[in-house]
Scaffold this motif. Structure first.
Motif, PDB file in Angstrom:
ATOM      1  N   ALA A 109       8.122   4.488 -12.898  1.00  9.29           N
ATOM      2  CA  ALA A 109       8.115   3.540 -11.785  1.00  9.29           C
ATOM      3  C   ALA A 109       7.141   3.893 -10.661  1.00  9.29           C
ATOM      4  O   ALA A 109       6.984   3.123  -9.707  1.00  9.29           O
ATOM      5  CB  ALA A 109       9.530   3.386 -11.219  1.00  9.29           C
ATOM      6  N   LEU A 110       6.456   5.043 -10.767  1.00  6.72           N
ATOM      7  CA  LEU A 110       5.416   5.329  -9.767  1.00  6.72           C
ATOM      8  C   LEU A 110       4.109   4.624 -10.135  1.00  6.72           C
ATOM      9  O   LEU A 110       3.184   4.550  -9.317  1.00  6.72           O
ATOM     10  CB  LEU A 110       5.177   6.843  -9.672  1.00  6.72           C
ATOM     11  CG  LEU A 110       6.259   7.644  -8.930  1.00  6.72           C
ATOM     12  CD1 LEU A 110       5.991   9.140  -9.047  1.00  6.72           C
ATOM     13  CD2 LEU A 110       6.337   7.243  -7.455  1.00  6.72           C
ATOM     14  N   ILE A 111       4.039   4.113 -11.344  1.00  7.15           N
ATOM     15  CA  ILE A 111       2.782   3.504 -11.803  1.00  7.15           C
ATOM     16  C   ILE A 111       2.361   2.298 -10.953  1.00  7.15           C
ATOM     17  O   ILE A 111       1.179   2.181 -10.597  1.00  7.15           O
ATOM     18  CB  ILE A 111       2.869   3.189 -13.318  1.00  7.15           C
ATOM     19  CG1 ILE A 111       2.756   4.515 -14.081  1.00  7.15           C
ATOM     20  CG2 ILE A 111       1.793   2.200 -13.756  1.00  7.15           C
ATOM     21  CD1 ILE A 111       2.977   4.426 -15.572  1.00  7.15           C
ATOM     22  N   PRO A 112       3.275   1.393 -10.580  1.00  5.92           N
ATOM     23  CA  PRO A 112       2.823   0.280  -9.716  1.00  5.92           C
ATOM     24  C   PRO A 112       2.150   0.787  -8.439  1.00  5.92           C
ATOM     25  O   PRO A 112       1.101   0.264  -8.039  1.00  5.92           O
ATOM     26  CB  PRO A 112       4.127  -0.462  -9.400  1.00  5.92           C
ATOM     27  CG  PRO A 112       5.040  -0.132 -10.546  1.00  5.92           C
ATOM     28  CD  PRO A 112       4.678   1.263 -10.964  1.00  5.92           C
ATOM     29  N   PHE A 113       2.728   1.829  -7.814  1.00  2.98           N
ATOM     30  CA  PHE A 113       2.094   2.408  -6.623  1.00  2.98           C
ATOM     31  C   PHE A 113       0.751   3.030  -6.999  1.00  2.98           C
ATOM     32  O   PHE A 113      -0.266   2.806  -6.321  1.00  2.98           O
ATOM     33  CB  PHE A 113       3.006   3.481  -6.005  1.00  2.98           C
ATOM     34  CG  PHE A 113       2.346   4.251  -4.888  1.00  2.98           C
ATOM     35  CD1 PHE A 113       2.354   3.768  -3.589  1.00  2.98           C
ATOM     36  CD2 PHE A 113       1.678   5.456  -5.148  1.00  2.98           C
ATOM     37  CE1 PHE A 113       1.722   4.461  -2.560  1.00  2.98           C
ATOM     38  CE2 PHE A 113       1.045   6.159  -4.121  1.00  2.98           C
ATOM     39  CZ  PHE A 113       1.075   5.654  -2.824  1.00  2.98           C
ATOM     40  N   ILE A 145      10.858  10.895  -1.638  1.00  8.03           N
ATOM     41  CA  ILE A 145      10.089  10.020  -2.529  1.00  8.03           C
ATOM     42  C   ILE A 145      11.094   9.469  -3.531  1.00  8.03           C
ATOM     43  O   ILE A 145      11.809  10.234  -4.181  1.00  8.03           O
ATOM     44  CB  ILE A 145       8.978  10.797  -3.271  1.00  8.03           C
ATOM     45  CG1 ILE A 145       7.922  11.298  -2.294  1.00  8.03           C
ATOM     46  CG2 ILE A 145       8.345   9.919  -4.344  1.00  8.03           C
ATOM     47  CD1 ILE A 145       6.775  12.060  -2.943  1.00  8.03           C
ATOM     48  N   ASN A 146      11.158   8.152  -3.607  1.00 13.23           N
ATOM     49  CA  ASN A 146      12.095   7.526  -4.534  1.00 13.23           C
ATOM     50  C   ASN A 146      11.287   6.634  -5.490  1.00 13.23           C
ATOM     51  O   ASN A 146      10.906   5.517  -5.131  1.00 13.23           O
ATOM     52  CB  ASN A 146      13.129   6.710  -3.755  1.00 13.23           C
ATOM     53  CG  ASN A 146      14.175   6.091  -4.665  1.00 13.23           C
ATOM     54  OD1 ASN A 146      13.875   5.613  -5.751  1.00 13.23           O
ATOM     55  ND2 ASN A 146      15.421   6.116  -4.210  1.00 13.23           N
ATOM     56  N   PRO A 147      10.987   7.130  -6.697  1.00 15.90           N
ATOM     57  CA  PRO A 147      10.136   6.367  -7.616  1.00 15.90           C
ATOM     58  C   PRO A 147      10.670   4.975  -7.929  1.00 15.90           C
ATOM     59  O   PRO A 147       9.909   4.014  -7.977  1.00 15.90           O
ATOM     60  CB  PRO A 147      10.106   7.247  -8.883  1.00 15.90           C
ATOM     61  CG  PRO A 147      10.312   8.633  -8.367  1.00 15.90           C
ATOM     62  CD  PRO A 147      11.278   8.481  -7.232  1.00 15.90           C
ATOM     63  N   LEU A 148      12.001   4.840  -8.116  1.00 13.49           N
ATOM     64  CA  LEU A 148      12.513   3.513  -8.453  1.00 13.49           C
ATOM     65  C   LEU A 148      12.304   2.549  -7.280  1.00 13.49           C
ATOM     66  O   LEU A 148      11.846   1.418  -7.463  1.00 13.49           O
ATOM     67  CB  LEU A 148      13.999   3.568  -8.841  1.00 13.49           C
ATOM     68  CG  LEU A 148      14.479   2.297  -9.518  1.00 13.49           C
ATOM     69  CD1 LEU A 148      13.915   2.164 -10.929  1.00 13.49           C
ATOM     70  CD2 LEU A 148      15.995   2.204  -9.565  1.00 13.49           C
TER      71      LEU A 148
END
Ligand code: ADP
Length: 474
Positions: free
Chosen positions: A138-142, A196-199
């Protein structure tokens, strides 16, 4: 459409639960619908990955904090999966026996995501869309919108699918240095409550967010382990798409794990052979209804309620039924379930561990599947059970709410509890035993549920429509 799925699990290469089943099936059924679905997965040391042939197709070095790591991309040479599977090999980080549960999971999955995106760009894969799954990706969009090295993918639509919102991958802010170079004033896109909250970051940065049932989507707004406010803010881009099941893998007419295969036509006669195998193997009484539980032995599944519920059910209802448990998870629950074996009167047994073939036989041989889950985003077990003529006994939550109709309603075929509690479990077992005594109704329901269509052939169209709503046409 060219769609790349990025996830921490993908059946059959690496599966811990439903995430694995869904990711593999999504790519496969996208291909069957005439699109191009691929999957990128870490190269773990699982049995399947060790025992199959992989071909190296790419190698590079990427940055991780002040250091760097080498990675390689491997592909499946068998062509038997129905989709292209790519494995990211990062020696020392990803090549481990288990998928999760290591102290350095944050580092492992940041490195995995970095390598996956680096490769997509360097190999010029140019997907129409990237679908990332759960917090591990879920860090990929960022990353693709903000990391300087990944700007080539800035315009690529990205969808986040949440299979389980309880797990968010939260990490200390000191880990931010591992994310490839980004402008520090954008920190707010990563932060949730001082971590840091990946979701949370994925929910903010993805173009669309999906969850695996509509019932679960509604729950997330009020109960999402601290992200309720965020769901309210981003509600406009969220939707619930019910999972399907892979009816090629889960097919009682051809399933190799069964003693006897069967269809809706001959279920009354042939299903019993599978029950007999289970009863012989686990010292159970074939003349009594067989309740099974398959899954992670954790609070989410209400597995902690099972031991006392079984004791009380025997006490209050009498020894009129069998219980068989397959699962692993919290040690105390495993121990309690194991301990109960000493009191079995040919009516209780437990198998602690993970066993794919046994799970298939249990779906086929059981009369009822118990799912008293406190949280169940979609739940696949009840869908497999339906396909194998086994009646679901479930708590009325999330995807279980959406897929099971209580026998008290018109055309009902399952038993629903109103909450996850010992009393409700015992009451629903009692109702199931009453149903079992009505042979005509049992046989009618078995035939009815085997014909229900919860396949991916149906559900995949909802994903395709969602992708098309982002302007992807071909
Ligand atoms: P979750 O992903 O929350 O664990 P799901 O119902 O979505 O739950 O998916 C569970 C999947 O994992 C099903 O395919 C189920 O058969 C499988 N499974 C869970 N535990 C075991 C086990 N111990 N052995 C074999 N299969 C298991």
């Amino acid at each position: 459409m060219q769609i790349i799925h990025i996830a921490a699990e993908c059946y059959p290469a690496a599966k811990v639960g439903g995430l694995g089943d869904v990711v593999g099936a999504l790519a496969k059924y996208l291909n069957l619908a005439g699109h191009h679905g691929r999957v990128i997965l870490p190269k773990y040391h699982t049995k399947y990955i060790i025992n199959n042939e992989w071909q190296e197709i790419f190698a590079n070095t990427a940055l991780l904090g002040v250091g760097a790591f080498d990675y390689k991309i491997y592909t499946d040479t068998s062509n038997k999966l129905g989709y292209e599977l790519y494995l990211v090999d990062i020696p020392g980080l990803l090549n481990r026996e288990q998928v999760y549960g290591y102290e350095d999971d944050s580092t492992r999955f940041i490195a995995f995501q970095t390598a996956a995106i680096d490769w997509i760009i360097k190999a010029e894969l140019a997907p129409d869309l990237i679908n990332v799954h759960d917090h591990h990706a879920a860090l990929i969009p960022f990353m693709i919108q903000n990391c300087h090295d990944f700007m080539a993918l800035k315009e690529c639509p990205v969808v986040l699918t949440i299979h389980n919102g309880q797990y968010q991958g939260t990490m200390e802010w000191s880990n931010n240095v591992m994310i490839p170079k980004w402008d520090s004033w954008k920190w707010g896109l990563l932060d949730w409550n001082g971590f840091i909250n990946p979701l949370a970051s994925g929910i903010r940065c993805a173009w669309k967010v999906t969850t695996v049932s509509n019932g679960y989507l509604q729950e997330l707004r009020f109960q999402s382990n601290g992200l309720e406010k965020l769901f309210e803010l981003e509600w406009h881009k969220c939707s619930g798409i019910l999972n399907g099941i892979d009816t090629i893998v889960w097919n009682p007419e051809e399933d190799q794990a069964l003693t006897k295969t069967f269809s809706a036509k001959n279920v009354s006669k042939e299903k019993l052979h599978n029950k007999k195998t289970l009863c012989d193997q686990f010292n159970l009484d074939i003349n009594k209804p067989l309740f099974v539980f398959i899954g992670r032995l954790v609070g989410e599944k209400a597995a902690d309620l099972l031991p006392q519920s079984f004791i009380n059910a025997f006490h209050k209802i009498g020894r009129k039924m069998n219980f068989l448990i397959l699962g692993s998870g919290q040690t105390e629950i495993e121990n309690e379930l194991n301990y109960l074996k000493f009191f079995s009167q040919n009516d209780y047994n437990t198998y602690i561990g993970y066993n794919e073939d046994l799970s298939h036989l249990m779906y086929a041989g059981a009369d009822f599947i118990l799912m008293p889950s406190r949280v169940e985003p979609c739940g696949l077990n009840q869908l497999y059970a339906l396909r194998y003529g086994t009646i679901p006994v479930v708590n009325n939550t999330g995807g279980l709410h959406d897929t099971v109709v209580d026998i008290s309603e018109p055309n009902g075929y399952g038993i629903k509890m109103s909450n996850a509690s010992e009393n409700e479990i015992i009451l629903s077992i009692y109702r199931a035993i009453e149903l079992y005594a009505d042979n005509t109704r049992m046989e009618q329901i078995k035939k009815q549920i085997m014909k229900l269509d919860y396949s991916w052939t149906k559900s995949i169209n909802n994903y395709i429509s969602l992708y098309q709503s982002l302007g992807i046409k071909n």
